[in-house]
Design an enzyme around this catalytic site. Structure first.
Site, PDB file in Angstrom:
ATOM      1  N   HIS A 160       1.648   1.401   2.306  1.00  0.00           N
ATOM      2  CA  HIS A 160       1.783   0.409   3.371  1.00  0.00           C
ATOM      3  C   HIS A 160       0.433   0.130   4.031  1.00  0.00           C
ATOM      4  O   HIS A 160      -0.401   1.027   4.185  1.00  0.00           O
ATOM      5  CB  HIS A 160       2.752   0.898   4.441  1.00  0.00           C
ATOM      6  CG  HIS A 160       4.194   0.784   4.054  1.00  0.00           C
ATOM      7  ND1 HIS A 160       4.755  -0.405   3.624  1.00  0.00           N
ATOM      8  CD2 HIS A 160       5.192   1.709   4.029  1.00  0.00           C
ATOM      9  CE1 HIS A 160       6.031  -0.210   3.353  1.00  0.00           C
ATOM     10  NE2 HIS A 160       6.328   1.058   3.587  1.00  0.00           N
ATOM     11  N   CYS A 196      -0.088  -4.342   2.084  1.00  0.00           N
ATOM     12  CA  CYS A 196      -0.030  -5.520   2.947  1.00  0.00           C
ATOM     13  C   CYS A 196      -1.261  -5.577   3.863  1.00  0.00           C
ATOM     14  O   CYS A 196      -1.843  -4.545   4.199  1.00  0.00           O
ATOM     15  CB  CYS A 196       1.233  -5.486   3.804  1.00  0.00           C
ATOM     16  SG  CYS A 196       2.778  -5.542   2.871  1.00  0.00           S
TER      17      CYS A 196
END
Length: 343
Positions: free
Chosen positions: A160, A216
């Site tokens: 992430h 991301c």
């Protein structure tokens, strides 16, 4: 079973279901996992067919040359894959990504196994090789420690990525980009400022660092100044190396989301950018940076187009979003269409 129905089998409990051929996904009534339906399987076939066509085109365009321009010197790599096991925000493909990247480094670019450090949750939460904040920070220092001219370094991260407000006036968009260790909810994230100061600033002349970040909000996660847009910090803070070259391939822009999917393999989850990068590099050993980005963008365009032709709920299998185009940034300008991509 009607003629239009298809049989699907749960990968976990092997329960069989008869479903319509246009069904995208179903949820197993026994173990509650999501199962790709016939429409999803067909999409996967279409994507893999598009990739095979791309492979043929790449060979015709670039040939099958070897790595004649490979640099000499020490090769060292840090590969981090964070699963966030048993969390609501868990990821399924990160360990697969690390395994694929390890094979690429060893077989294509000649990295030795003992020069590759891997951090995943497969080693256990108390291990020195679990992707905790402390272990990632120490391993980033290990990556550049003692490096000399001619050395090649690789930092790979699959997990992430997030953003938070920038309080140092060194981000044009007002946000710092971050990567998330497995314990980020307790220990905090690792900011782009720290990554830059740890593995970019120390690079001496003749040392090359590649960062490949499949997360991301990763566009400027190394805070490198030269990108396809000007990224110099408003505060005029020095984000450059000490004479070396840092290059970063990011899965998406700072305001975009990365994707993981099983559509490429038909079974195993994988980061979309990681899979496409490895696919192109394996088939074109002497590709340039510019051509690599162009070919990756072409594959992604084909995949996103194929998805647009299918039912909307297929987006569930790709994280509810389209695959974004990867971004290339560096600590200094270089001729992207003549310089060979070498790790």
């Amino acid at each position: 079973m009607t003629p239009a129905a298809k049989v699907v089998i749960c990968n976990r409990c092997n329960k069989q279901y008869s479903v319509a051929k246009y069904a995208a996904i179903i949820r197993c009534t026994e173990c509650k996992v999501i199962i790709p339906g016939p429409a999803s399987v067909e999409l996967g076939h279409q994507i893999r067919h598009a990739l095979s066509k791309t492979k043929s085109t790449l060979h015709q365009s670039f040939g099958n040359g070897g790595n004649s321009g490979e640099a000499h010197g020490m090769k060292r790599a840090l590969l981090c894959g964070v699963t966030y096991r048993d969390k609501t925000y868990s990821l399924k493909g990160t360990v697969n990504d690390v395994k694929r990247m390890k094979v690429l480094l060893m077989q294509r670019f000649g990295y030795r196994r003992d020069c590759i450090r891997i951090l995943t949750e497969e080693t256990g939460s108390e291990s020195d090789f679990s992707p905790t904040k402390k272990n990632i920070q120490e391993s980033l220092k290990w990556l550049v420690e003692g490096s000399e001219s001619g050395d090649s370094l690789v930092f790979y991260f699959s997990g992430h990525g997030l953003r938070q407000p920038d309080f140092n006036d060194d981000e044009k968009d007002g946000f710092d980009e971050t990567i998330c260790p497995v314990d980020f909810m307790q220990e905090g994230m690792i900011l782009d400022n720290e990554i830059n100061s740890t593995i970019v600033r120390p690079l001496k002349k003749g040392i090359t660092l590649h960062a490949i970040v499949d997360a991301c909000h990763s566009g400027t996660v190394l805070d490198l100044e030269d990108i396809w847009i000007d990224n110099k910090p408003p505060s005029k803070a020095d984000k450059s190396t000490s004479g070396g070259l840092a290059i970063c391939l990011s899965a998406c822009g700072d305001d975009e989301m990365a994707s993981d999917t099983s559509a490429f393999t038909g079974k195993d989850m994988t980061g979309a950018m990681t899979f496409i990068l490895i696919h192109v590099v394996e088939n074109v050993p002497e590709i340039t940076y510019g051509s690599l980005l162009d070919q990756m963008h072409e594959v992604i365009e084909q995949v996103n187009y194929k998805r647009c032709l299918t039912v909307p709920c297929l987006r569930i299998l790709l994280g509810h979003r389209k695959i974004e185009n990867p971004m290339l940034s560096s600590s200094q300008e270089f001729p992207v269409y003549s310089k060979k991509f070498l790790l």
